[in-house]
Design a protein around this motif. Structure first.
Motif: not given
Length: 155
Positions: A1-14, A103-110
């Motif tokens: 048996m194994k234990t699986h997990g995932k954690i994440s965080s994100e930040m908006e950048v102008e 990951e980089v996710i486009e929010k607006t063009p800028s």
């Protein structure tokens, strides 16, 4: 048996997503994060694409002296990069998978959102070592990268 997990965080950048990806999707990221978080990062093999192997040497006080990472996936179209610990570090503590996904996710063009996720599998007899899993160093990397991007933004 194994234990699986995932954690994440994100930040908006102008800054435009393409500028953030130009850093996250390449080895340029090394130059930004080494002074703060690592003593040194050595490129053992490759040019930053899939299959590239890096040796991360940590500053004193880190849970590991060093470990090796392998770039598992670089998807320029979707701006996703996956890196697996391939030798030492978490693998020596009973983890069978320790994957970092940028990951980089486009929010607006800028502006964009940068996201880091850690996915892991650990053997049942090593579950106590889950305490070593922390998103905080990766948040530190995102903060350093954000500061760099804002200071060096091209219009």
């Amino acid at each position: 048996m194994k234990t699986h997990g995932k954690i994440s965080s994100e930040m908006e950048v102008e800054v435009p997503a393409s500028q953030a990806w130009d850093l996250y999707g390449t080895l340029k990221l090394i130059d930004v994060v080494v002074p703060d978080l690592f003593k040194e990062i050595k490129i053992l093999e490759g040019d930053g694409g899939e299959g590239t192997i890096l040796d991360l040497i940590f500053n004193p006080g880190a849970p590991f002296a060093s470990y090796e990472e392998r770039i598992h996936k670089v998807d320029d179209e979707n701006m996703v990069k996956e890196i697996d610990v391939s030798k030492g570090g978490f693998l020596d503590l009973g983890f069978t998978l320790f994957r970092i996904c940028w990951e980089v996710i486009e929010k607006t063009p800028s502006s964009c959102i940068t996201r880091v996720s850690i996915t892991f599998d650990v053997k049942e007899d090593s579950v106590a070592n889950l305490s070593y899993v922390s998103i905080l160093p990766f948040i530190g990397m995102m903060k350093a990268t954000t500061n760099y991007l804002l200071k060096n933004q091209t219009k």
